[in-house]
Scaffold this motif. Sequence first.
Motif, mmCIF file in Angstrom:
data_model
loop_
_atom_site.group_PDB
_atom_site.id
_atom_site.type_symbol
_atom_site.label_atom_id
_atom_site.label_comp_id
_atom_site.label_asym_id
_atom_site.label_seq_id
_atom_site.Cartn_x
_atom_site.Cartn_y
_atom_site.Cartn_z
ATOM 1 N N CYS A 32 95.641 -14.064 -127.670
ATOM 2 C CA CYS A 32 94.405 -13.196 -127.948
ATOM 3 C C CYS A 32 93.706 -13.870 -126.270
ATOM 4 N N GLN A 80 103.199 -3.000 -122.392
ATOM 5 C CA GLN A 80 102.027 -3.366 -122.210
ATOM 6 C C GLN A 80 101.215 -3.972 -123.049
ATOM 7 N N GLU A 81 99.753 -4.803 -122.011
ATOM 8 C CA GLU A 81 99.337 -5.124 -123.385
ATOM 9 C C GLU A 81 97.435 -4.782 -123.881
ATOM 10 N N ILE A 131 99.680 -9.818 -133.561
ATOM 11 C CA ILE A 131 99.936 -10.584 -131.767
ATOM 12 C C ILE A 131 100.264 -11.586 -131.498
ATOM 13 N N SER A 136 92.515 -8.609 -124.324
ATOM 14 C CA SER A 136 93.725 -8.341 -124.576
ATOM 15 C C SER A 136 94.760 -8.334 -125.475
ATOM 16 N N LEU A 137 95.546 -8.046 -126.021
ATOM 17 C CA LEU A 137 97.072 -8.306 -127.109
ATOM 18 C C LEU A 137 98.011 -8.256 -127.007
ATOM 19 N N GLY A 138 98.615 -9.324 -127.351
ATOM 20 C CA GLY A 138 100.301 -9.255 -126.695
ATOM 21 C C GLY A 138 101.101 -8.883 -127.885
ATOM 22 N N ASN A 148 92.515 -17.737 -123.485
ATOM 23 C CA ASN A 148 93.531 -17.386 -124.348
ATOM 24 C C ASN A 148 92.930 -18.092 -125.455
ATOM 25 N N GLU A 164 105.418 -3.949 -127.377
ATOM 26 C CA GLU A 164 105.343 -3.210 -126.126
ATOM 27 C C GLU A 164 104.728 -3.962 -124.663
#
Length: 529
Positions: free
Chosen positions: A61, A121-122, A58, A113-115, A72, A119
């Motif tokens: 976070c 969308q997260e 990822i 929420s993860l980047g 974050n 993707e």
Amino acid sequence: MAVTAETSRWCLTTTTGFFILLFVVQGSLSVLVEVTPKEVVALPGQNVTFLCRVGVPIQYCRIEIPGEQTLNLNPALRPKGGIAYYGAGLQAGQCGVTIDHVKEINNGLIKCSLGIQTEYQEPFGEMRLTVAKAPRAPQLEISTGTDNTNIYKVGDVLRAYCIVRDGRPVANISWYLDDMPILEDLTIPTITDMAKEELYSIEQNLTRTLVPSDNGRSLRCLAEHPAFQGVNNLASRQLNVKYPPLPLQSPIDKFGYEIGQMGIISIEFEANPKPHVEWTIRDNRLREGTSDISGRIEAEVVEDLGKGRYRATLRIAAISKQDTETQYVLTAYNDMGSQDYSILISTSPEPEGLDLGIASIIGIVVAILIVILIVFVVVFARVTGRWCFSGRSRRSVAESSDTESVEVRQREQKRILPALKIQIPPLFKKNKEKEDKDQKESSPPPTDETKIPIDESETQTAPVTATTTPNDGKEGGLVYAELDLVSQNLRPVVKNEEDKTEYAEIVYAQKENEEKIKSDKETAPKATS
């Protein structure tokens, strides 16, 4: 069928929309966020940890905690306000958070929420943090008795109501009568909540028919909650149930008294309120706290043992033989009623087994019933040839059948059988002239002997000798058969169970037929001469 332009456009639009929807759904479901744990209940000041993770690296976070700013987090950042990153790193696909000191404002949903680079969308995950808040002390209310007071009678219906308000999470209610849990006569708990503060209240009703043993006991409503520290979690009411003196077995036997020694007769019984007692001894009455004219017998004051139990005692200075032949009657009474107890005393020792409890008696009865059942099952199985007796039954039948056959044969050996007359077809066809010629001859008529076995299996052991006699031109002839049952080589034959046994019945000729044959033999020589 022709395909129009509109139909083609409709098919193209539908197909395109389907693939777009499939792409969106596939993209949204391509990464699954795993949350551990999904729910935690913590007290204020405790430490909690949550972890979100995926199967790919990822980029960032992001953590959202109620009552806190969005953070974050990554392993390189220092803790802020007691909140820090938790996990094996972003490259491992892990995004977790540790809260050192939970506050009440942190109660609610925590979101991660993860980047992910691949993707649009997260993906995100949610977990619930419940910060426990102690509810108010339980409140217990009970109905009044028959006389609209807090005094009840046996058979009265007691209705109790307990409520525990404003707790997070919801509290649990337990009912007790002293230390004995009450599991019956309870309604399903009702839970109400205050959505704004996430506070919950719980209430439950109890309906119970009162019995004498409830008197003096404490009805308790106990609230169980993580935030309770052992205080303010209990509400109780003591029950006062009125009833007359309860009966006991009659008569009551007392043993072990000695002639000339002091004797004490002591009886314990239950009643509420406190009863008065008096003793009846050979038509003389003694109230509690008094003695007879001689002063030899004294009735003591009733002793209160608590919770409706009392003890009445009678002292005899020196036991005499007359005392052991006397019936003592104790009368106890209060404003609810009265009860008489008959007592007999003896100088004999107490019989063994008299002190057996109810549990011991029940155990003995159950053991006897089990033994009777086992005996019945064994007898039934043996009679019907079931289970372990099935093979033995078949063997017994086969052996008895073979034994009976041998016995029958042995009995037949001892029997002297008369000559057997068997009707058979003529063995030789003769014309009339040859018969006349044979009759003129002086020599006796020829005889033919034939061995006729009784049974195929016994052709070598029990032969039959048959003698054929001419029948003067008649269609039939007479054959005299003699059964040989005295041979030394005879032995019983035991057959297998599968082999079939055939039985033959030998019918002896009637005496009239024998006399007729004899007369024919006598007239035959005369005709020849």
